[in-house]
Scaffold this motif. Structure first.
Motif, PDB file in Angstrom:
ATOM      1  N   LEU A  22      22.330 -16.374   0.699  1.00  0.00           N
ATOM      2  CA  LEU A  22      21.634 -17.291  -0.186  1.00  0.00           C
ATOM      3  C   LEU A  22      22.614 -18.283  -0.810  1.00  0.00           C
ATOM      4  N   ASP A  73       9.299 -19.744   0.577  1.00  0.00           N
ATOM      5  CA  ASP A  73       8.752 -18.449   0.198  1.00  0.00           C
ATOM      6  C   ASP A  73       7.262 -18.590  -0.115  1.00  0.00           C
ATOM      7  N   GLY A 106      14.346 -22.482  -0.808  1.00  0.00           N
ATOM      8  CA  GLY A 106      15.763 -22.210  -0.988  1.00  0.00           C
ATOM      9  C   GLY A 106      16.579 -22.669   0.199  1.00  0.00           C
ATOM     10  N   THR A 109      18.107 -21.656  -4.912  1.00  0.00           N
ATOM     11  CA  THR A 109      16.650 -21.653  -4.833  1.00  0.00           C
ATOM     12  C   THR A 109      16.068 -22.554  -5.907  1.00  0.00           C
TER      13      THR A 109
END
Length: 116
Positions: free
Chosen positions: A47, A98, A35, A50
């Motif tokens: 954020l 991630d 992301g 992603t």
């Protein structure tokens, strides 16, 4: 261990475009999703978008229709194409990988400055 290197930031006028790149190396097989986040001075990191290993994408409302996240698996690189940039998009943009719910890696960040 995953190592991320961002590039592509810079200074652009409002309405212009930039493409950020994030090259991953190391244990890339362990990455579930990647992301882009951003952090403006005095603000928390937030954020932006992603993309999963399967190519599913997600965007926050304030960039929908303007930003596109994509990946090139052959190059182990994730991109963020940013169009119709606004002064409010000015921030340091960070790439994130991630690996698990409790493990992720950050790049060093790349500065994006949008002038009015």
């Amino acid at each position: 261990q995953v190592h991320l290197v961002e590039s592509g930031g810079g200074l652009v006028q409002a309405g212009g475009s930039l493409r950020l790149s994030c090259a991953a190396s190391g244990s890339i097989f362990s990455i579930n999703a990647m992301g882009w986040y951003r952090q403006a001075p005095g603000n928390q990191r937030e954020l932006v978008a992603t993309i999963t290993s399967g190519g599913d994408t997600n965007y926050v409302d304030f960039v929908k229709g303007r930003f596109t996240i994509s990946r090139d698996n052959a190059k182990n690189t994730v991109y963020l194409q940013m169009n119709s940039l606004k002064p409010g998009d000015t921030a340091v943009y960070y790439c994130y990988a991630d690996v698990s719910p409790r493990l992720g890696y950050w790049g060093q960040g790349t500065q994006v400055t949008v002038s009015s």
